[in-house]
Structures are given as structure tokens and as C-alpha cells.
Scaffold this motif. Structure first.
Motif, PDB file in Angstrom:
ATOM      1  N   LYS A  31      -3.425  13.269  10.972  1.00 37.80           N
ATOM      2  CA  LYS A  31      -3.679  11.840  10.857  1.00 37.80           C
ATOM      3  C   LYS A  31      -3.851  11.560   9.369  1.00 37.80           C
ATOM      4  CE  LYS A  31      -4.851   7.738  12.411  1.00 37.80           C
ATOM      5  NZ  LYS A  31      -4.046   6.983  13.391  1.00 37.80           N
ATOM      6  N   LYS A  32      -3.181  10.530   8.899  1.00 38.73           N
ATOM      7  CA  LYS A  32      -3.305  10.287   7.464  1.00 38.73           C
ATOM      8  C   LYS A  32      -3.420   8.804   7.149  1.00 38.73           C
ATOM      9  CE  LYS A  32       1.594  10.172   6.195  1.00 38.73           C
ATOM     10  NZ  LYS A  32       2.619  10.875   5.409  1.00 38.73           N
ATOM     11  N   GLN A  33      -3.897   8.571   5.960  1.00 41.90           N
ATOM     12  CA  GLN A  33      -4.001   7.201   5.464  1.00 41.90           C
ATOM     13  C   GLN A  33      -3.746   7.194   3.967  1.00 41.90           C
ATOM     14  OE1 GLN A  33      -6.875   4.375   6.791  1.00 41.90           O
ATOM     15  NE2 GLN A  33      -7.715   4.111   4.749  1.00 41.90           N
ATOM     16  N   GLN A  34      -3.000   6.186   3.545  1.00 42.58           N
ATOM     17  CA  GLN A  34      -2.749   6.046   2.110  1.00 42.58           C
ATOM     18  C   GLN A  34      -3.393   4.775   1.593  1.00 42.58           C
ATOM     19  OE1 GLN A  34       1.112   6.471   0.540  1.00 42.58           O
ATOM     20  NE2 GLN A  34       1.441   8.513   1.361  1.00 42.58           N
ATOM     21  N   SER A  35      -3.964   4.894   0.413  1.00 43.35           N
ATOM     22  CA  SER A  35      -4.571   3.720  -0.224  1.00 43.35           C
ATOM     23  C   SER A  35      -4.068   3.642  -1.648  1.00 43.35           C
ATOM     24  CB  SER A  35      -6.095   3.857  -0.268  1.00 43.35           C
ATOM     25  OG  SER A  35      -6.599   4.212   0.990  1.00 43.35           O
ATOM     26  N   PRO A  36      -3.649   2.468  -2.065  1.00 48.68           N
ATOM     27  CA  PRO A  36      -3.310   2.337  -3.486  1.00 48.68           C
ATOM     28  C   PRO A  36      -4.557   2.473  -4.340  1.00 48.68           C
ATOM     29  CG  PRO A  36      -3.057   0.240  -2.336  1.00 48.68           C
ATOM     30  CD  PRO A  36      -3.425   1.245  -1.308  1.00 48.68           C
ATOM     31  N   ILE A  37      -4.402   3.138  -5.447  1.00 51.66           N
ATOM     32  CA  ILE A  37      -5.539   3.314  -6.349  1.00 51.66           C
ATOM     33  C   ILE A  37      -5.074   3.050  -7.774  1.00 51.66           C
ATOM     34  CG2 ILE A  37      -5.126   5.832  -6.406  1.00 51.66           C
ATOM     35  CD1 ILE A  37      -8.150   6.147  -6.871  1.00 51.66           C
ATOM     36  N   THR A  38      -5.847   2.265  -8.484  1.00 53.87           N
ATOM     37  CA  THR A  38      -5.520   1.984  -9.884  1.00 53.87           C
ATOM     38  C   THR A  38      -6.789   2.084 -10.715  1.00 53.87           C
ATOM     39  OG1 THR A  38      -5.874  -0.391  -9.616  1.00 53.87           O
ATOM     40  CG2 THR A  38      -3.638   0.400  -9.310  1.00 53.87           C
TER      41      THR A  38
ATOM     42  N   PHE B  35      -9.313   6.343   9.979  1.00 52.30           N
ATOM     43  CA  PHE B  35      -9.977   6.033   8.714  1.00 52.30           C
ATOM     44  C   PHE B  35     -10.301   4.539   8.743  1.00 52.30           C
ATOM     45  CE2 PHE B  35      -7.264   9.651   7.840  1.00 52.30           C
ATOM     46  CZ  PHE B  35      -8.079  10.468   7.077  1.00 52.30           C
ATOM     47  N   ALA B  36     -11.426   4.213   8.199  1.00 50.67           N
ATOM     48  CA  ALA B  36     -11.784   2.794   8.176  1.00 50.67           C
ATOM     49  C   ALA B  36     -10.756   2.014   7.366  1.00 50.67           C
ATOM     50  CB  ALA B  36     -13.178   2.613   7.566  1.00 50.67           C
ATOM     51  N   ASP B  37     -10.625   0.747   7.703  1.00 44.08           N
ATOM     52  CA  ASP B  37      -9.642  -0.084   7.005  1.00 44.08           C
ATOM     53  C   ASP B  37     -10.069  -0.404   5.585  1.00 44.08           C
ATOM     54  OD1 ASP B  37      -8.035  -0.165   9.211  1.00 44.08           O
ATOM     55  OD2 ASP B  37      -9.021  -1.949  10.024  1.00 44.08           O
ATOM     56  N   TRP B  39     -12.546  -0.003   2.128  1.00 39.88           N
ATOM     57  CA  TRP B  39     -13.439   0.807   1.305  1.00 39.88           C
ATOM     58  C   TRP B  39     -14.692  -0.005   1.011  1.00 39.88           C
ATOM     59  CZ3 TRP B  39     -12.320   5.785  -0.253  1.00 39.88           C
ATOM     60  CH2 TRP B  39     -11.023   6.235   0.014  1.00 39.88           C
ATOM     61  N   LEU B  51      -9.280   0.265  -3.866  1.00 40.95           N
ATOM     62  CA  LEU B  51      -9.572   1.196  -4.949  1.00 40.95           C
ATOM     63  C   LEU B  51      -8.945   0.702  -6.244  1.00 40.95           C
ATOM     64  CD1 LEU B  51      -8.822   4.564  -3.116  1.00 40.95           C
ATOM     65  CD2 LEU B  51     -11.037   3.591  -3.602  1.00 40.95           C
ATOM     66  N   ARG B  60     -16.224   4.366  -4.462  1.00 35.86           N
ATOM     67  CA  ARG B  60     -15.907   3.629  -3.233  1.00 35.86           C
ATOM     68  C   ARG B  60     -15.912   4.619  -2.074  1.00 35.86           C
ATOM     69  NH1 ARG B  60     -15.168   0.196  -7.147  1.00 35.86           N
ATOM     70  NH2 ARG B  60     -13.202  -0.871  -7.503  1.00 35.86           N
ATOM     71  N   ILE B  62     -15.366   5.478   2.178  1.00 37.30           N
ATOM     72  CA  ILE B  62     -14.662   5.126   3.413  1.00 37.30           C
ATOM     73  C   ILE B  62     -15.142   6.062   4.520  1.00 37.30           C
ATOM     74  CG2 ILE B  62     -12.678   6.693   3.230  1.00 37.30           C
ATOM     75  CD1 ILE B  62     -10.881   4.421   4.048  1.00 37.30           C
ATOM     76  N   LEU B 168      -5.157  10.527   2.177  1.00 35.59           N
ATOM     77  CA  LEU B 168      -6.184  11.310   2.862  1.00 35.59           C
ATOM     78  C   LEU B 168      -5.632  11.735   4.214  1.00 35.59           C
ATOM     79  CD1 LEU B 168      -9.205   8.940   2.189  1.00 35.59           C
ATOM     80  CD2 LEU B 168      -8.652  11.049   0.970  1.00 35.59           C
TER      81      LEU B 168
END
Lengths: 273, 183
Positions: A31-38, B35-37, B39, B51, B60, B62, B168
Motif C-alpha cells: 500500500k503506498k501514498q505519494q505526497s508532493p514535497i517542496t 494513510f491519512a489524507d 498532513w 508538505l 508534518r 501523518i 510512503l
């Protein structure tokens, strides 16, 4: 579930037919999740409106020449010079973008000038200012006796160097020299009003300097009040300062807030600019 | 007809060579994990839900929940993190020099360090910390808090304006000796 099992078995047989002899047993899932990070920039740390700093310092050398015509026809001349410095000052404010962020003098370095030539101090924010306010000033003790322009930089760093901001800094010194000549024609006047070299009539004068020897037990007239006799002695810490006292009037032509030496002379005549 | 979760892979037994062998069929599927939506801001920051525009000191958090779903196999899970390029090449690698993560499970910190040390790693390598653990098929869900942060020190001017993707992942593999995590 049965369908799944049958399916898996089918796949297994297919793979076996394909001569996969060494087989791992594996079953995986994920199970994965991607988040943009800057990452931020300077504007996410401190915000300042100041794009450049210009310190304009004004230095005026004022020479006063006093010519005295004595009663016997001779003249004597004395001169007194003083330096008036209006040091250049500019304020700069930084608005922190995080509550815990702060700046101090240790965060600021000045480059391009002599050590100590530019002073940096934290000051209270005024009404129209926000954030952390610094006063950037030209050190008056290091002001030169000539007109010149120097350039350097103010560098502000914080957060381990993440915030690094440079602001151009210019020092402009304007040097002027002025001479005033005043002529005095009185034959012989007592100079110091406080000194009792003249036998004072003492009747109705406001301050009788000799203490009254009579003690009548009337405490209504204290002979010397602590604040009374002080005012008419101007201090003259000048280099060559003979106190040529006149009935003095402050010359209003000087727009100085902070002059180095204060003197009081009348009748100024501008000779040189 | 076939409707297993797409993330469930086919599997094989050596025993399958023997057609007369009785199969033990199982299911391993953690795709109900989540994973939570959003942060949460732990410290610093004007942004609440993402982020973006992080500066040193910003953190931050999560919440991540590992669920064994309908699985009827015991399995081994692993928490994996990675920064991936999302534009300018090299940004991810640069950011991974400083980007840190703290993982808490039941108020215990099971990992705190660089994100890049939570890469998946070579097959067969087993982590010594609790980011790789065993989970029974009938166990309750496990909750983790993942905190992403930039340290106050060591992040200089050159780390400004980087842009990348943080990935993640929960990985799971059946709890047998020679199983490996899927790529």
C-alpha cells in the motif's frame, strides 16, 4: 476465495509447464501514498521590504573666529572649531514567518567596511513597523573628514544558513567646512557672570552669590539652593576653548540634533561655506 | 471472475510440481491499509494539509494504519519511504540528504533518521528495528505516526526551492523463510 485459489493453482501449473524449476514461494502486497514535497525560500523565513540601505552622513566642521577689539585699540583673535556629525541611520525590519523565529545582532554581518564602521543594533519596533527591527548606523566615531562613498553588504543568516539574505549597503559621507567670524567691540566686560569678580550691588538681582552672613533664624531665604546658581555656566569642552562669553543667544541656523560640542556665541557671519 | 486485489501477486509452491499434493491456499492483502489524507502541522508552517514550502524546523505528521484486511496468512511487513524526482532531476537526491522521518508506534519511536535510510534495500536484508515486523493474520490493525521534518541545523541555502515526491509504502510478504518483498 475459491476462485482465487483455483486461479493461483492454475497460474502455478502454467509456470511449472514453463520449466521454472527453482521457485520461491512468495505472496506479497503493498500500500503506498505519494505526497508532493517542496522546500521554502527566504520568503518563507523572514520578509523584509528593504532592498538597499543607504546611510548618509553629514560632517560639518564649523570654525568660529572671535575678534575682540580692546579699548586700547588692539585686537585679539581667538578661534574655536567644532565638528558637527549627523550620522547616517536606517532602520530595517524583518517579519518572521514562523512564530519561533527570531533574529539578533549575531545573525548580521557587515562586509566591505572597516571593522566597527557600521553599527547594528536591535531596536524597538515603532508603530508603523512590524517584526524585528534593526538600526543600521554609521559609527560616528569612525566618520572620516572627507566626502566619500563606500559600498558593502549587509548579510543576514539564520536557520543554519538556510536563510541567507544580502542587502547592498552604501555609506555616503558629505564633508563641509564653515567659518563664522564674530566681532566684539566692547572695551572690557566681565566675562563670567557667575564669578564674583565684580563687586555686585546685589540688591535686586535674582541670585546674590555671596552668602548672607546674617542668620536670623528665618529659613525663608535659603542662601544656596542646589538647583539655583547652576544655569549660567555653559560647559565648553572644546579643544581650544577660551570661554568668550557674551550675552549669548543660540544661533538658530544650525539644524543639528546631535552636535559634538555645544557652544553659545552670537553674531555669526558666514564667510565660507 | 478473478477479482483479487491487483496488488496481490500470484504465488507458487515447489509442492505444486506434485499434482497429488494437497494445496494450502492463503490470501495476503494489506490494501485496506491507509494513510491519512492530510498532513498535520507539528511545528512551523502556514500550510496545514501538505508538505509544501518547508523550512528547517518544520515538521508534518501523518497517520498510517496497517490493516491485514481479509488476509488469512501471517506475514512480515516493512515500512518504506523514498523521495522521488518530480521535475528537476537530482532534487530528490538532494532533499534526501537532509529530510528526516520519525515513526512512532504506540508512543514508542521505532525509527528516527534520514528518509533515505528507509529505502527498500536489497532483497534478503532484514532491518533490525521495528520498521520490519511480523504480523499475525488475526491481529488488529496497527497504527503509526510518520513525522516528516527538516532539521534546524545542516540545511543550508542550497536546499531552498527543491521539489519532489515523497513516497510512503507498506510492503508485506508471507511469513516464510525465502519469501521476498515485491518490487
Amino acid at each position: 476465495m475459491k476462485k482465487l485459489a483455483i486461479g493461483l493453482v492454475t497460474v502455478t501449473f502454467v509456470l511449472n509447464i514453463a520449466h521454472l524449476d527453482t521457485t520461491f514461494s512468495f505472496l506479497t502486497s503493498e500500500k503506498k501514498q505519494q505526497s508532493p514535497i517542496t522546500t521554502g525560500t527566504n520568503e518563507d523565513v523572514f520578509v523584509t521590504d528593504t532592498e538597499q540601505i543607504v546611510l548618509k552622513t553629514e560632517v560639518i566642521k564649523q570654525t568660529k573666529v572671535t575678534r575682540k577689539k580692546n579699548a586700547d585699540g588692539t585686537t585679539s583673535e581667538s578661534s574655536q572649531s567644532r565638528l558637527i556629525i549627523h550620522e547616517g541611520v536606517q532602520r530595517i525590519s524583518f517579519i518572521p514567518k514562523r512564530e519561533h523565529l527570531t533574529l539578533g545582532v549575531e545573525n548580521i554581518t557587515v562586509t566591505g567596511f572597516l571593522e566597527g564602521e557600521v553599527t547594528v543594533e536591535v531596536v524597538e519596533a515603532m508603530d508603523d513597523e512590524k517584526g524585528i527591527v534593526f538600526r543600521i548606523g554609521h559609527n560616528r566615531h569612525m566618520v572620516g573628514r572627507e566626502s566619500k562613498t563606500e559600498k558593502g553588504e549587509l548579510q543576514i543568516t539564520d536557520l543554519g544558513g538556510f536563510y541567507t539574505h544580502k542587502i547592498p549597503l552604501t555609506l555616503r559621507t558629505a564633508y563641509k567646512s564653515k567659518s563664522d567670524v564674530s566681532e566684539v567691540t566692547e572695551p572690557g566686560q566681565p566675562s563670567q557672570p557667575g564669578t564674583p569678580d565684580t563687586p555686585a550691588p546685589g540688591g535686586g538681582s535674582s541670585e546674590p552669590s555671596p552668602p548672607p552672613p546674617t542668620d536670623n533664624g528665618t529659613p525663608t531665604a535659603p542662601p544656596t539652593e542646589p538647583s539655583g546658581p547652576a544655569p549660567p555656566t555653559p560647559e565648553e569642552p572644546g579643544d581650544d576653548a577660551p570661554p568668550p562669553d557674551q550675552p549669548s543667544a543660540d544661533n538658530p541656523s544650525l539644524p543639528d540634533n546631535d552636535e559634538e560640542e555645544a557652544g553659545g556665541d552670537s553674531q555669526l557671519v558666514d564667510l565660507a561655506k | 471472475m478473478w477479482g483479487p486485489p491487483a496488488t496481490t501477486y500470484s504465488w507458487m509452491w515447489e509442492e505444486a510440481k506434485d499434482a497429488g499434493h494437497e494445496f494450502a491456499v492463503g490470501l495476503l492483502d494489506i490494501s485496506d491499509s491507509r494513510f491519512a489524507d492530510e498532513w498535520q502541522v507539528v511545528s512551523g508552517g502556514n500550510q496545514v494539509v501538505d508538505l509544501s514550502r518547508m523550512i528547517p524546523g518544520d515538521a508534518r505528521k501523518i497517520k498510517a494504519t496497517l490493516s491485514n484486511g481479509a488476509s488469512d496468512l501471517d506475514f512480515i511487513y516493512k515500512i518504506v519511504a523514498k523521495v522521488k524526482d518530480a521535475g528537476v532531476p537530482g532534487s530528490a537526491q538532494k532533499l534526501e540528504e537532509v529530510l528526516r522521518i520519525k515513526i512512532e508506534q504506540d508512543k514508542d519511536v521505532i525509527y528516527e533518521g534520514l528518509v533515505r535510510d528507509l529505502h527498500q534495500g536489497a532483497p534478503g536484508m532484514i532491518r533490525s528495528d521495528s520498521t520490519e515486523e511480523f504480523m499475525h493474520a488475526d491481529e488488529a490493525d496497527k497504527s503509526f505516526f510518520l513525522t516528516i521534518y527538516l532539521p534546524e541545523e545542516g540545511v543550508d541555502h542550497s536546499f531552498q526551492s527543491l521539489s519532489a515526491q515523497l513516497e510512503l509504502r507498506f510492503l508485506a510478504k508471507q511469513a516464510t523463510a525465502d519469501s521476498i518483498f515485491a518490487e
